[in-house]
Write a protein that holds these residues in place. Structure first.
Motif, PDB file in Angstrom:
ATOM      1  N   VAL A 142       0.975   3.677  -3.301  1.00 40.94           N
ATOM      2  CA  VAL A 142      -0.130   4.601  -3.537  1.00 40.94           C
ATOM      3  C   VAL A 142      -0.187   5.674  -2.456  1.00 40.94           C
TER       4      VAL A 142
ATOM      5  N   ARG B 190      -8.472   5.334  -0.600  1.00 42.64           N
ATOM      6  CA  ARG B 190      -9.525   4.548  -1.250  1.00 42.64           C
ATOM      7  C   ARG B 190      -8.926   3.549  -2.242  1.00 42.64           C
ATOM      8  N   VAL B 191      -7.966   4.011  -3.053  1.00 41.09           N
ATOM      9  CA  VAL B 191      -7.324   3.105  -4.011  1.00 41.09           C
ATOM     10  C   VAL B 191      -6.572   1.999  -3.275  1.00 41.09           C
ATOM     11  N   ALA B 192      -5.846   2.366  -2.219  1.00 37.69           N
ATOM     12  CA  ALA B 192      -5.091   1.375  -1.458  1.00 37.69           C
ATOM     13  C   ALA B 192      -6.016   0.356  -0.803  1.00 37.69           C
TER      14      ALA B 192
ATOM     15  N   ALA C 164      -8.254   9.989  -1.557  1.00 34.53           N
ATOM     16  CA  ALA C 164      -8.316   9.267  -2.833  1.00 34.53           C
ATOM     17  C   ALA C 164      -7.283   8.145  -2.845  1.00 34.53           C
ATOM     18  N   GLY C 165      -6.096   8.424  -2.318  1.00 38.16           N
ATOM     19  CA  GLY C 165      -5.072   7.387  -2.230  1.00 38.16           C
ATOM     20  C   GLY C 165      -5.461   6.275  -1.277  1.00 38.16           C
TER      21      GLY C 165
ATOM     22  N   SER D  88       0.808  -1.222   0.000  1.00 35.71           N
ATOM     23  CA  SER D  88       0.000   0.000   0.000  1.00 35.71           C
ATOM     24  C   SER D  88       0.841   1.273   0.000  1.00 35.71           C
TER      25      SER D  88
ATOM     26  N   ASP E 149     -15.228   1.310   0.037  1.00 37.04           N
ATOM     27  CA  ASP E 149     -15.033   2.528  -0.743  1.00 37.04           C
ATOM     28  C   ASP E 149     -16.112   3.556  -0.418  1.00 37.04           C
TER      29      ASP E 149
ATOM     30  N   VAL F 268      -9.163  -0.589  -1.756  1.00 36.07           N
ATOM     31  CA  VAL F 268      -9.786  -1.480  -2.741  1.00 36.07           C
ATOM     32  C   VAL F 268      -8.770  -2.502  -3.261  1.00 36.07           C
ATOM     33  N   SER F 269      -7.553  -2.048  -3.532  1.00 39.22           N
ATOM     34  CA  SER F 269      -6.533  -2.992  -4.017  1.00 39.22           C
ATOM     35  C   SER F 269      -6.150  -3.987  -2.932  1.00 39.22           C
TER      36      SER F 269
ATOM     37  N   ASN G 297       0.300   9.803  -3.003  1.00 43.37           N
ATOM     38  CA  ASN G 297      -0.857  10.678  -2.848  1.00 43.37           C
ATOM     39  C   ASN G 297      -0.674  11.687  -1.721  1.00 43.37           C
TER      40      ASN G 297
END
Length: 228
Positions: free
Chosen positions: A110, A158-160, A155-156, A107, A210, A162-163, A114
């Protein structure tokens, strides 16, 4: 013997992908795996965030360190999960710690990027104005820069998150993969109903987390709603 066969649901006999009876019969296993998947995800992202914040601050303060930090986190992300977990096993053993540490490291790529992008996006005049009224560097960071950078930072996250939901399944190689454990068992015996159920729950978990983070972001940045 015939009676036993008659008692088996038809979707089990046909090995259907969608089997309502499976969700009923295996509810305890599904709940347990989902809960494990959830806490592995949350703990991993939080651990990554704890490490990413000081790294990003260090990289922003010293330009010579930035390339090293960003490059190192990028290299970590390129390491195959099986290889990374194998490297961690001598230190952490066959425990959830192996999964948490590995996912936290993934993680960082990302999160660090960000956080840096968010802090650098804060307008310089605002920082100078805060300094002009007597704010210390620490107070500027906590009261001005981080709040204004929060949309990009979130935003970072959230991406981290979900991944990480997807990557948790890989933890099944050390028996701590949440829904990935069910997937691994189901793929071995081609139990389609279990593969489908575990996959659907992974997607649902990612979407729910998310949406939760979107709500958290709106609570932390109420001025963005007023601006719109």
């Amino acid at each position: 013997m015939l009676a036993l066969v008659d008692d088996v649901p038809q979707c089990y006999v046909d090995n259907d992908w969608i089997c309502a009876q499976y969700w009923h019969d295996y509810r305890p296993e599904l709940v347990s795996a989902t809960v494990e998947h959830l806490w592995l995800t949350v703990v991993s992202v939080l651990a990554g965030l704890v490490v990413a914040v000081p790294l990003a601050l260090l990289a922003r303060r010293r330009g010579t360190v930035e390339s090293t930090v960003v490059g190192a986190t990028t290299i970590l992300y390129t390491i195959p999960s099986l290889a990374l977990f194998s490297l961690l096993l001598p230190l952490t053993g066959l425990t959830p710690t192996t999964v948490v540490v590995g996912l936290a490291l993934y993680s960082l790529t990302v999160l660090v990027r960000n956080i840096l992008a968010g802090l650098r996006g804060v307008p310089a005049p605002i920082v100078e104005a805060a300094r002009g009224v007597g704010y210390s560097n620490t107070r500027i960071l906590l009261r001005v820069e981080i709040p204004l950078a929060m949309p990009v930072i979130m935003a970072g996250i959230r991406v981290a998150t979900v991944s990480t939901v997807a990557l948790v399944t890989i933890g099944s190689i050390v028996s701590y993969g949440g829904l990935g454990n069910l997937l691994l068992l189901a793929v071995g015996n081609q139990f389609k109903a279990q593969i489908f159920a575990a996959s659907v729950l992974c997607v649902v978990l990612a979407v729910v987390l998310d949406l939760v983070l979107v709500v958290v972001q709106r609570l932390l940045t109420p001025w963005t709603r007023h601006a719109r």
